[in-house]
Design a protein around this motif. Structure first.
Motif, PDB file in Angstrom:
ATOM      1  N   LEU A  63      10.729  27.968  49.741  1.00  0.00           N
ATOM      2  CA  LEU A  63      11.376  28.982  48.897  1.00  0.00           C
ATOM      3  C   LEU A  63      11.123  30.372  49.462  1.00  0.00           C
ATOM      4  CD1 LEU A  63      12.838  29.827  46.274  1.00  0.00           C
ATOM      5  CD2 LEU A  63      10.591  29.855  45.163  1.00  0.00           C
ATOM      6  N   VAL A  64       9.906  30.624  49.902  1.00  0.00           N
ATOM      7  CA  VAL A  64       9.576  31.923  50.488  1.00  0.00           C
ATOM      8  C   VAL A  64      10.328  32.106  51.800  1.00  0.00           C
ATOM      9  CG1 VAL A  64       7.715  33.354  51.427  1.00  0.00           C
ATOM     10  CG2 VAL A  64       7.311  31.946  49.393  1.00  0.00           C
ATOM     11  N   MET A  65      10.369  31.053  52.603  1.00  0.00           N
ATOM     12  CA  MET A  65      11.074  31.115  53.887  1.00  0.00           C
ATOM     13  C   MET A  65      12.558  31.440  53.702  1.00  0.00           C
ATOM     14  SD  MET A  65       9.258  30.537  56.616  1.00  0.00           S
ATOM     15  CE  MET A  65       8.080  29.516  57.486  1.00  0.00           C
ATOM     16  N   ALA A  66      13.157  30.876  52.662  1.00  0.00           N
ATOM     17  CA  ALA A  66      14.592  31.042  52.460  1.00  0.00           C
ATOM     18  C   ALA A  66      14.937  32.345  51.767  1.00  0.00           C
ATOM     19  CB  ALA A  66      15.139  29.871  51.639  1.00  0.00           C
ATOM     20  N   ALA A  67      13.968  33.015  51.135  1.00  0.00           N
ATOM     21  CA  ALA A  67      14.261  34.196  50.317  1.00  0.00           C
ATOM     22  C   ALA A  67      14.842  35.329  51.149  1.00  0.00           C
ATOM     23  CB  ALA A  67      12.993  34.651  49.601  1.00  0.00           C
ATOM     24  N   SER A 278      11.014  29.065  62.429  1.00  0.00           N
ATOM     25  CA  SER A 278      10.303  29.004  61.148  1.00  0.00           C
ATOM     26  C   SER A 278       9.317  27.846  61.079  1.00  0.00           C
ATOM     27  CB  SER A 278      11.303  28.883  59.995  1.00  0.00           C
ATOM     28  OG  SER A 278      12.109  30.028  59.894  1.00  0.00           O
ATOM     29  N   TRP A 279       9.665  26.706  61.691  1.00  0.00           N
ATOM     30  CA  TRP A 279       8.862  25.504  61.479  1.00  0.00           C
ATOM     31  C   TRP A 279       8.176  24.953  62.725  1.00  0.00           C
ATOM     32  CZ3 TRP A 279       7.473  24.571  56.753  1.00  0.00           C
ATOM     33  CH2 TRP A 279       8.271  25.068  55.714  1.00  0.00           C
ATOM     34  N   LEU A 280       8.540  25.447  63.906  1.00  0.00           N
ATOM     35  CA  LEU A 280       7.855  24.985  65.105  1.00  0.00           C
ATOM     36  C   LEU A 280       6.350  25.312  65.078  1.00  0.00           C
ATOM     37  CD1 LEU A 280       8.021  23.565  67.832  1.00  0.00           C
ATOM     38  CD2 LEU A 280       8.666  25.758  68.874  1.00  0.00           C
ATOM     39  N   LEU A 388      27.968  38.220  59.936  1.00  0.00           N
ATOM     40  CA  LEU A 388      26.516  38.105  59.818  1.00  0.00           C
ATOM     41  C   LEU A 388      26.110  37.556  58.464  1.00  0.00           C
ATOM     42  CD1 LEU A 388      25.407  41.496  61.448  1.00  0.00           C
ATOM     43  CD2 LEU A 388      25.469  39.244  62.491  1.00  0.00           C
ATOM     44  N   GLY A 389      26.791  38.021  57.397  1.00  0.00           N
ATOM     45  CA  GLY A 389      26.422  37.580  56.053  1.00  0.00           C
ATOM     46  C   GLY A 389      26.724  36.116  55.803  1.00  0.00           C
ATOM     47  N   VAL A 390      27.953  35.703  56.107  1.00  0.00           N
ATOM     48  CA  VAL A 390      28.315  34.297  55.905  1.00  0.00           C
ATOM     49  C   VAL A 390      27.533  33.408  56.871  1.00  0.00           C
ATOM     50  CG1 VAL A 390      30.193  32.623  56.012  1.00  0.00           C
ATOM     51  CG2 VAL A 390      30.598  34.879  55.016  1.00  0.00           C
ATOM     52  N   GLY A 391      27.378  33.873  58.106  1.00  0.00           N
ATOM     53  CA  GLY A 391      26.611  33.112  59.071  1.00  0.00           C
ATOM     54  C   GLY A 391      25.155  32.949  58.671  1.00  0.00           C
ATOM     55  N   ARG A 392      24.645  33.902  57.878  1.00  0.00           N
ATOM     56  CA  ARG A 392      23.252  33.819  57.437  1.00  0.00           C
ATOM     57  C   ARG A 392      22.985  32.592  56.567  1.00  0.00           C
ATOM     58  NH1 ARG A 392      19.466  36.682  60.258  1.00  0.00           N
ATOM     59  NH2 ARG A 392      20.288  38.739  60.771  1.00  0.00           N
ATOM     60  N   LEU A 393      24.039  32.004  56.039  1.00  0.00           N
ATOM     61  CA  LEU A 393      23.834  30.751  55.314  1.00  0.00           C
ATOM     62  C   LEU A 393      23.190  29.708  56.224  1.00  0.00           C
ATOM     63  CD1 LEU A 393      27.227  30.551  53.371  1.00  0.00           C
ATOM     64  CD2 LEU A 393      24.996  31.267  52.482  1.00  0.00           C
ATOM     65  N   SER A 399      15.882  27.710  57.498  1.00  0.00           N
ATOM     66  CA  SER A 399      14.556  28.091  57.002  1.00  0.00           C
ATOM     67  C   SER A 399      14.034  27.119  55.954  1.00  0.00           C
ATOM     68  CB  SER A 399      14.607  29.501  56.397  1.00  0.00           C
ATOM     69  OG  SER A 399      14.943  30.455  57.370  1.00  0.00           O
ATOM     70  N   SER A 400      14.930  26.590  55.129  1.00  0.00           N
ATOM     71  CA  SER A 400      14.496  25.750  54.016  1.00  0.00           C
ATOM     72  C   SER A 400      14.472  24.265  54.360  1.00  0.00           C
ATOM     73  CB  SER A 400      15.412  25.972  52.804  1.00  0.00           C
ATOM     74  OG  SER A 400      16.770  25.720  53.143  1.00  0.00           O
TER      75      SER A 400
END
Length: 446
Positions: A63-67, A278-280, A388-393, A399-400
């Protein structure tokens, strides 16, 4: 040099060598993107320490990663595109100051919920930075040099992401994760002071918004270092499209194919990049390696991306933007499969991670440099910011989903083999981007 009474800004900038102020602007935009890269990557390096300190699970920390990516998406679409109305300079100043302050406040949080809220707000500030540095610099550099100069600017993102990894490796063992967030807040706050006194407004934007001729003259003369007193009016030759507002232009028959394929390519690239960065570190630490090693190996992704951004920028100039970017994504897919079969304990791990970063971040940076030329001035910030905004999905998903996949028992090999698929889709999307012939209203996309 005698100036004509009416000066067309685009042709004027294209006809002149880069001035000292244009190079200064490149450095300033590089530093903004550098701060952006630091903040975007920071939580990936801090995740192992924070989850251990607070005693929470990896999926819970998702949740923090995706915020921040959620905030980035919203901020890019609304704050980023607002510069087509309020100006590139004003929005950039507010963005850099905001995410500096919010990063400092994040260091004071006591729970995942508090941290998620502040990371979301930080993302709102970050969201406006990237599209407006891209737009402002693209409107002040000659088109024949744009892909290389924007690629150099975007190395700031990879460089910032790498530097914060090395900073984390140094500060974490002695001072804890709070100190890394404090560092990540002080740097953009210091930069915002410099920007207030030096950053110019876009002369092209001023023409589109009907600013007084004297203001345009002073701004353009200050950037180019030329005497423009003889000029009585300024014009643009790329404004031959009509739409009720900038957003509407994105979905007209002329622009909808390029709009949707840019969104798809950016989404896929960020999905790969964010899941990896984020996860490596967590996967490496879980394999029994020290947290300093996890941070340093992951930083190689960003260093590889820094080199890749410059190489792809030059390739865009030599073989064409579409070919260079699509090839970079395709080779990134191959490198991800190689990484998957290399394994976490291989002595070549850091090298392969750097190669993946070279192609994936290199292609993503190339896409950032490519996108502004796909839209005319009055909708340029909107077109870039919506991409950038739509791609950020994709960054939100990356991240999640990493924590969820690890929680479901996916191993290193399975995750990175799967990531080769979105990388290949990104390559295909950019090849489709130029299905429609580019009209005169847009600037070169060679």
């Amino acid at each position: 040099m005698t100036q004509p009474a009416v000066l067309e800004i685009r042709s004027y900038i294209n006809s002149r060598p880069m001035s000292r102020m244009q190079w200064t602007l490149t450095v300033l935009c590089f530093l903004i993107v550098f701060c952006d890269g630091m903040d975007v990557a920071i939580m990936g390096f801090l995740a192992p320490a924070i989850t251990g300190d607070w005693g929470i699970s990896k999926p819970a920390f998702g949740l923090v990663m995706a915020a921040a990516p959620v905030g980035l998406a919203i901020g890019a679409i609304f704050a980023g595109s607002s510069s087509d109305w309020f100006g590139r300079r004003r929005v950039l100043l507010g963005s850099v100051f905001a995410f500096g302050v919010l990063s400092l406040l994040t260091a004071l949080t006591q729970s995942p919920t508090e941290m998620a809220v502040l990371r979301f707000l930080t993302g709102l500030g970050l969201g406006a930075a990237m599209p407006n540095t891209t737009t402002l610099l693209s409107e002040y550099v000659p088109e024949q040099k744009r892909s290389v100069i924007l690629a150099i600017m975007f190395t700031g993102f990879n460089f910032g992401s790498a530097i914060i990894g090395f900073v984390a490796a140094y500060l974490l063992p002695t001072f804890g994760w709070h100190s890394v967030l404090v560092f990540g807040g002080i740097v953009p706050l210091a930069l915002s002071v410099i920007l207030f006194f030096v950053l110019p407004e876009s002369a092209r934007f001023m023409v589109v918004r009907g600013a007084p001729t004297d203001r345009i003259r002073n701004q353009l003369a200050g950037v180019t270092g030329q005497d423009l007193k003889a000029v009585s009016a300024f014009t643009l030759d790329d404004e031959r499209v009509t739409a009720a507002q900038p957003v509407a232009l994105l979905f007209t028959p002329t622009f909808i194919i390029r709009t949707l394929t840019l969104w798809l390519c950016y989404f896929m690239g960020l999905l790969v990049i964010y899941l990896t960065t984020s996860w490596l570190p967590t996967m490496i630490k879980d394999a029994g390696m020290p947290i300093e090693t996890a941070a340093s190996v992951t930083a190689m992704f960003q260093l590889g991306g820094t080199i890749g951004a410059v190489v792809v920028g030059f390739a865009m100039h030599r073989i064409g933007s579409k070919s260079a970017i699509s090839l970079s994504y395709l080779l990134g897919a191959v490198a991800l499969i190689v990484l998957a079969f290399t394994g976490l304990t291989s002595v070549a791990l850091a090298l392969i991670v750097g190669i993946v970063g070279f192609f994936m971040s290199g292609g993503q940076t190339g896409l950032n440099a490519y996108a502004p030329g796909r839209y005319p001035t009055f909708a340029r910030a909107t077109g870039v910011s919506w991409m950038l905004g739509v791609g950020r999905l994709g960054s939100i998903l990356g991240s999640s989903i990493g924590g969820l996949l690890l929680g479901f028992g996916w191993d290193f090999r399975g995750i990175f083999c799967a990531l080769a698929v979105p990388a290949a889709i990104g390559a295909a999307a950019i090849l489709l981007n130029e299905l429609h012939a580019a009209p005169r209203t847009q600037e070169a996309t060679r």
